[in-house]
Design a protein around this motif. Structure first.
Motif, short mmCIF file in Angstrom:
data_model
loop_
_atom_site.label_atom_id
_atom_site.label_comp_id
_atom_site.label_asym_id
_atom_site.label_seq_id
_atom_site.Cartn_x
_atom_site.Cartn_y
_atom_site.Cartn_z
N ASP A 2 -17.84 13.33 8.06
CA ASP A 2 -17.01 12.74 7.01
C ASP A 2 -16.35 11.46 7.53
N TRP A 3 -16.93 10.32 7.15
CA TRP A 3 -16.42 9.05 7.67
C TRP A 3 -15.13 8.64 6.98
N VAL A 4 -14.85 9.23 5.82
CA VAL A 4 -13.67 8.81 5.06
C VAL A 4 -12.38 9.06 5.84
N THR A 5 -12.25 10.26 6.38
CA THR A 5 -10.95 10.66 6.94
C THR A 5 -10.73 10.23 8.40
N LEU A 6 -11.76 9.68 9.03
CA LEU A 6 -11.54 9.19 10.40
C LEU A 6 -10.60 7.98 10.35
N PRO A 7 -9.61 7.91 11.24
CA PRO A 7 -8.74 6.73 11.24
C PRO A 7 -9.52 5.47 11.64
N LYS A 8 -9.14 4.37 11.01
CA LYS A 8 -9.91 3.13 11.21
C LYS A 8 -8.99 1.94 11.54
N VAL A 9 -9.59 0.98 12.23
CA VAL A 9 -8.90 -0.26 12.58
C VAL A 9 -9.70 -1.40 11.99
N GLU A 10 -9.04 -2.30 11.30
CA GLU A 10 -9.75 -3.44 10.71
C GLU A 10 -9.00 -4.72 11.04
N LEU A 11 -9.68 -5.62 11.75
CA LEU A 11 -9.03 -6.86 12.20
C LEU A 11 -9.39 -8.07 11.35
N HIS A 12 -10.48 -7.97 10.57
CA HIS A 12 -10.93 -9.16 9.84
C HIS A 12 -10.98 -8.85 8.34
N LEU A 13 -9.87 -9.15 7.67
CA LEU A 13 -9.77 -8.78 6.26
C LEU A 13 -8.98 -9.86 5.51
N HIS A 14 -9.69 -10.57 4.63
CA HIS A 14 -9.05 -11.63 3.83
C HIS A 14 -8.34 -10.99 2.64
N LEU A 15 -7.05 -11.25 2.56
CA LEU A 15 -6.24 -10.63 1.52
C LEU A 15 -6.61 -11.16 0.13
N ASP A 16 -6.67 -12.49 -0.01
CA ASP A 16 -6.87 -13.06 -1.36
C ASP A 16 -8.20 -12.61 -1.99
N HIS A 234 -13.36 -10.58 22.01
CA HIS A 234 -13.65 -9.59 20.98
C HIS A 234 -14.23 -10.25 19.73
N LEU A 235 -15.30 -9.67 19.19
CA LEU A 235 -15.93 -10.19 17.97
C LEU A 235 -15.56 -9.28 16.79
N GLU A 236 -15.02 -9.89 15.75
CA GLU A 236 -14.67 -9.17 14.52
C GLU A 236 -15.90 -9.24 13.61
N MET A 237 -16.64 -8.15 13.51
CA MET A 237 -17.93 -8.20 12.80
C MET A 237 -17.88 -7.55 11.43
N CYS A 238 -18.57 -8.18 10.49
CA CYS A 238 -18.55 -7.75 9.09
C CYS A 238 -20.00 -7.72 8.58
N PRO A 239 -20.76 -6.66 8.91
CA PRO A 239 -22.21 -6.69 8.65
C PRO A 239 -22.60 -6.86 7.17
#
Ligand code: ZN
Length: 330
Positions: A2-16, A234-239
């Motif tokens: 279950d990938w949903v409930t695993l805690p996650k870290v996201e460094l590259h996220l455009h708000l707008d 560190h590379l912030e990747m967004c496949p």
């Protein structure tokens, strides 16, 4: 798994460009879901970065007021909570929200306050990154990095250069990056997405960033891959976003698995949730299905991302403890 409930870290996220329909329809009541999907969400395949970015003005039109920025941020936290986010860095370009007279400083203040509220309400630790854009002038870049400096001590933590990498030179922005270095402001920069390895070399040499946004086209030059590994950049990747923009023709052809096996420090992000219709959970599902990634691989990427996060060490240590405990239990 279950990938949903695993805690996650996201460094590259455009708000707008993560404005969701729920927030958009409150800001523009005549908007239907159908029109939103057609005019605000980009297709699964775009011609290029410029084609992808052509939808941005329509989104930005809704984000020119205090209420718009508050709704945007509030709904972002709802999306983060759905993904069971442990830590997120949200980025935006303050100068894109001044069309109806908001001052850049007020824009940062509004979003910082909304992010603080969202973070406390959800328990998701958060920092903000202020972006300049490739097509901005040197003065606009400088104004943006000075805002980072003015908001030191708040959730504003770093400076970024985003936008049309292939269309506009880095040189315009070097003075702003020098200011960041002089003031000990953390730096990440988009490079190696729309342009190739040369753009990454140029950014490494002239900007000396702490991290890179994307950096995926580094794969074109083995010497560059070796350098990134040696420097532990560190590379912030967004496949999914890269496939949407034809940086890679298909998901299985994306370099993330190859660079991960090479031992580079990289993490997984979505880039954004609206122009690219994806969630981080969905991204994990695709990584697992395509490359056979398991719990340990996601744990390692999240640890890498936290180690590269722009947050004070005591908070980082606490997040690392919580992350590892959750993965060990899962
Ligand atoms: Zn980006």
């Amino acid at each position: 798994m279950d990938w949903v409930t695993l805690p996650k870290v996201e460094l590259h996220l455009h708000l707008d460009t993560s404005l969701n329909f729920e927030a958009a329809v409150q800001l523009k009541p005549s908007l239907t879901r159908e029109v939103f999907l057609r005019d605000y969400v980009a297709p699964e395949k775009c011609l290029n970065l410029a084609d992808f970015l052509s939808r941005v003005p329509r989104i930005l039109e809704l984000l020119q007021t205090e209420r718009g920025l508050q709704l945007l941020t509030q709904e972002m936290f709802r999306q983060l909570a759905d993904d069971h986010m442990l830590y997120a860095e949200l980025r935006f370009a303050p100068l894109l929200h001044t069309q109806q007279g908001l001052a850049p400083k007020d824009i940062v203040r509004i979003i910082e306050a909304a992010a603080d509220k969202g973070s406390k309400a959800t328990g998701i630790e958060t920092r903000l990154i202020l972006c300049s854009l490739r097509h901005f002038s040197a003065d606009q870049s400088m104004e943006t990095v000075q805002l980072v400096d003015q908001f030191k001590g708040s959730r504003v933590a770093a400076f970024d250069l985003a936008g049309d990498e292939a269309g506009y030179p880095l040189a315009t922005h070097l003075e702003a990056f020098r200011f960041a270095k002089d003031r000990h402001i953390a730096i990440t920069s988009h490079a190696g997405e729309a342009s190739g390895a040369q753009s990454v070399w140029e950014t490494l040499d002239q900007v000396q960033p702490d991290r890179l946004g994307h950096g995926v086209r580094s794969i074109e030059d083995p010497a560059l891959v070796a350098r990134l590994k040696q420097m532990q950049i560190h590379l912030e990747m967004c496949p999914t976003c890269n496939v949407q923009l034809e940086v890679f023709p298909t998901y299985p052809e994306h370099c993330i698995d190859r660079l991960y096996r090479e031992g580079l420090s990289l993490g997984i992000s979505t880039d954004n949730r609206t122009l690219t219709p994806v969630t981080l959970t969905r991204e994990y599902e695709k990584m697992a299905a395509t490359f056979g990634w398991g719990k340990q691989d996601f744990q390692k990427c999240n640890v890498n991302a936290l180690n590269a996060a722009f947050v004070p060490q005591p908070i980082k240590d606490d997040l690392l403890r919580r992350l590892n405990a959750a993965y060990d239990r899962a």
